[in-house]
Scaffold this motif. Structure first.
Motif, PDB file in Angstrom:
ATOM      1  N   UNK A  77      -4.213   8.412  17.788  1.00  8.55           N
ATOM      2  CA  UNK A  77      -4.477   8.683  16.370  1.00  8.55           C
ATOM      3  C   UNK A  77      -5.853   8.132  15.999  1.00  8.55           C
ATOM      4  N   UNK A  78      -6.679   8.899  15.266  1.00  8.96           N
ATOM      5  CA  UNK A  78      -8.005   8.399  14.872  1.00  8.96           C
ATOM      6  C   UNK A  78      -7.891   7.177  13.956  1.00  8.96           C
ATOM      7  N   UNK A  79      -8.703   6.163  14.247  1.00  5.59           N
ATOM      8  CA  UNK A  79      -8.650   4.924  13.478  1.00  5.59           C
ATOM      9  C   UNK A  79     -10.064   4.461  13.130  1.00  5.59           C
ATOM     10  N   UNK A  80     -10.332   4.208  11.861  1.00  7.01           N
ATOM     11  CA  UNK A  80     -11.625   3.632  11.492  1.00  7.01           C
ATOM     12  C   UNK A  80     -11.757   2.208  12.050  1.00  7.01           C
ATOM     13  N   UNK A  81     -12.941   1.647  11.967  1.00  5.91           N
ATOM     14  CA  UNK A  81     -13.138   0.296  12.511  1.00  5.91           C
ATOM     15  C   UNK A  81     -12.780  -0.791  11.506  1.00  5.91           C
ATOM     16  N   UNK A  82     -12.848  -0.503  10.210  1.00  6.42           N
ATOM     17  CA  UNK A  82     -12.578  -1.545   9.209  1.00  6.42           C
ATOM     18  C   UNK A  82     -11.071  -1.711   9.008  1.00  6.42           C
ATOM     19  N   UNK A  83     -10.627  -2.933   8.660  1.00  5.45           N
ATOM     20  CA  UNK A  83      -9.180  -3.191   8.511  1.00  5.45           C
ATOM     21  C   UNK A  83      -8.487  -2.308   7.462  1.00  5.45           C
ATOM     22  N   UNK A  84      -9.158  -2.064   6.334  1.00  2.00           N
ATOM     23  CA  UNK A  84      -8.528  -1.237   5.304  1.00  2.00           C
ATOM     24  C   UNK A  84      -8.343   0.194   5.800  1.00  2.00           C
ATOM     25  N   UNK A  85      -9.346   0.727   6.456  1.00  2.00           N
ATOM     26  CA  UNK A  85      -9.240   2.079   7.017  1.00  2.00           C
ATOM     27  C   UNK A  85      -8.180   2.161   8.096  1.00  2.00           C
ATOM     28  N   UNK A  86      -8.096   1.106   8.925  1.00  2.00           N
ATOM     29  CA  UNK A  86      -7.080   1.099   9.979  1.00  2.00           C
ATOM     30  C   UNK A  86      -5.674   0.963   9.398  1.00  2.00           C
ATOM     31  N   UNK A  87      -5.550   0.196   8.314  1.00  2.00           N
ATOM     32  CA  UNK A  87      -4.246   0.068   7.662  1.00  2.00           C
ATOM     33  C   UNK A  87      -3.819   1.412   7.069  1.00  2.00           C
ATOM     34  N   UNK A  88      -4.742   2.127   6.462  1.00  3.70           N
ATOM     35  CA  UNK A  88      -4.413   3.459   5.939  1.00  3.70           C
ATOM     36  C   UNK A  88      -4.024   4.394   7.083  1.00  3.70           C
ATOM     37  N   UNK A  89      -4.775   4.344   8.183  1.00  2.00           N
ATOM     38  CA  UNK A  89      -4.457   5.193   9.338  1.00  2.00           C
ATOM     39  C   UNK A  89      -3.070   4.872   9.873  1.00  2.00           C
ATOM     40  N   UNK A  90      -2.723   3.575   9.962  1.00  2.00           N
ATOM     41  CA  UNK A  90      -1.402   3.170  10.438  1.00  2.00           C
ATOM     42  C   UNK A  90      -0.324   3.719   9.507  1.00  2.00           C
ATOM     43  N   UNK A  91      -0.526   3.542   8.199  1.00  2.00           N
ATOM     44  CA  UNK A  91       0.447   4.000   7.204  1.00  2.00           C
ATOM     45  C   UNK A  91       0.691   5.496   7.326  1.00  2.00           C
ATOM     46  N   UNK A  92      -0.382   6.252   7.364  1.00  2.17           N
ATOM     47  CA  UNK A  92      -0.255   7.715   7.423  1.00  2.17           C
ATOM     48  C   UNK A  92       0.314   8.164   8.777  1.00  2.17           C
ATOM     49  N   UNK A  93      -0.083   7.479   9.835  1.00  2.51           N
ATOM     50  CA  UNK A  93       0.470   7.814  11.148  1.00  2.51           C
ATOM     51  C   UNK A  93       1.983   7.604  11.163  1.00  2.51           C
ATOM     52  N   UNK A  94       2.424   6.434  10.719  1.00  2.00           N
ATOM     53  CA  UNK A  94       3.851   6.099  10.775  1.00  2.00           C
ATOM     54  C   UNK A  94       4.672   7.129   9.998  1.00  2.00           C
ATOM     55  N   UNK A  95       4.214   7.467   8.804  1.00  2.00           N
ATOM     56  CA  UNK A  95       4.941   8.448   7.997  1.00  2.00           C
ATOM     57  C   UNK A  95       4.950   9.816   8.670  1.00  2.00           C
ATOM     58  N   UNK A  96       3.817  10.225   9.187  1.00  2.00           N
ATOM     59  CA  UNK A  96       3.708  11.547   9.811  1.00  2.00           C
ATOM     60  C   UNK A  96       4.553  11.647  11.080  1.00  2.00           C
ATOM     61  N   UNK A  97       4.399  10.679  11.967  1.00  5.09           N
ATOM     62  CA  UNK A  97       5.109  10.721  13.243  1.00  5.09           C
ATOM     63  C   UNK A  97       6.622  10.682  13.032  1.00  5.09           C
ATOM     64  N   UNK A  98       7.079   9.756  12.207  1.00  2.00           N
ATOM     65  CA  UNK A  98       8.518   9.581  12.038  1.00  2.00           C
ATOM     66  C   UNK A  98       9.180  10.694  11.236  1.00  2.00           C
ATOM     67  N   UNK A  99       8.432  11.323  10.340  1.00  2.56           N
ATOM     68  CA  UNK A  99       9.037  12.387   9.537  1.00  2.56           C
ATOM     69  C   UNK A  99       9.446  13.577  10.395  1.00  2.56           C
ATOM     70  N   UNK A 100       8.820  13.720  11.548  1.00  3.24           N
ATOM     71  CA  UNK A 100       9.148  14.834  12.447  1.00  3.24           C
ATOM     72  C   UNK A 100      10.280  14.489  13.420  1.00  3.24           C
ATOM     73  N   UNK A 101      10.753  13.241  13.391  1.00  4.13           N
ATOM     74  CA  UNK A 101      11.771  12.787  14.344  1.00  4.13           C
ATOM     75  C   UNK A 101      12.857  11.940  13.664  1.00  4.13           C
ATOM     76  N   UNK A 102      13.482  12.441  12.613  1.00  5.46           N
ATOM     77  CA  UNK A 102      14.423  11.591  11.869  1.00  5.46           C
ATOM     78  C   UNK A 102      15.597  11.074  12.704  1.00  5.46           C
ATOM     79  N   UNK A 103      16.128  11.900  13.605  1.00  7.33           N
ATOM     80  CA  UNK A 103      17.273  11.448  14.404  1.00  7.33           C
ATOM     81  C   UNK A 103      16.859  10.342  15.376  1.00  7.33           C
ATOM     82  N   UNK A 104      15.727  10.508  16.026  1.00 10.34           N
ATOM     83  CA  UNK A 104      15.247   9.497  16.973  1.00 10.34           C
ATOM     84  C   UNK A 104      14.937   8.186  16.256  1.00 10.34           C
TER      85      UNK A 104
END
Length: 195
Positions: A77-104
């Motif tokens: 997953x693309x991640x910026x270098x600054x902590x705030x950008x990386x935190x946003x990337x983590x947040x959006x990644x987690x929501x996106x990845x998990x929303x496609x795999x609710x049973x898992x």
């Protein structure tokens, strides 16, 4: 042990895992028998042992696959270098990845209690790698004076828990779109760590 005519391991093996995933998520691991899984797949119960040694290993395989897929996808997953950008990337990644795999996701959180201690430790080690990625973002943000929080590890658990719960209520045909939910949760995460 005989396979049902026309059964092929490269086809039936994944079908066994998909059936187990559906049944474990719907009824719970403890309530599902190997016979039910076999019926769902359309093979004799004894034939399942051509694909898995037992029900415990089937659960471990499902959890391990989910965590390995999660880690690999987060790494890519693309991640910026600054902590705030990386935190946003983590947040959006987690929501996106998990929303496609609710049973898992459901099984990965709710069925940990059914793992043997050895298997629990194996899955916990994979989960720790993912959690550690978020802890490192939070710690760096604190060092840079961007985030203010008492304990990075506990905050990481709170963020992951909050993001994971979206799967329990979000509906594609609901009032909010996926993009709306991502934006709202990103705002909440920012408030949680704001300096």
């Amino acid at each position: 042990m005989a396979r049902t005519r026309g059964s092929h391991s490269d086809i039936t093996g994944p079908r066994v895992e998909r059936a187990a995933l559906r049944l474990f998520a719907k009824h719970g691991y403890a309530a599902v028998s190997m016979r039910q899984i076999a019926t769902e797949v359309g093979v004799q119960a004894g034939a399942l042992y051509n694909y898995t040694p037992d029900k415990q290993m089937l659960l471990v395989s499902l959890m391990k696959t989910h965590m390995q897929d999660l880690l690999a996808a987060y790494e890519a997953w693309p991640k910026p270098v600054d902590p705030l950008g990386r935190l946003e990337a983590f947040t959006r990644f987690h929501l996106s990845f998990n929303s496609e795999r609710p049973e898992a996701v459901f099984i990965s959180y709710m069925e940990l209690r059914n793992l043997t201690p050895e298997h629990f430790n194996e899955i916990a080690a994979l989960r720790s790698r993912y959690e550690r990625a978020l802890v490192e973002i939070l710690e760096e943000g604190v060092q840079d004076g961007i985030f203010q929080l008492e304990d990075a590890r506990v905050t990481a658990f709170a963020i992951i828990g909050m993001l994971t719960q979206v799967n329990t209520w979000f509906r594609e045909d609901g009032r909010l779109s996926r993009a709306d939910v991502e934006a709202l949760y990103w705002t909440m995460v920012q408030r949680l760590v704001s300096a």
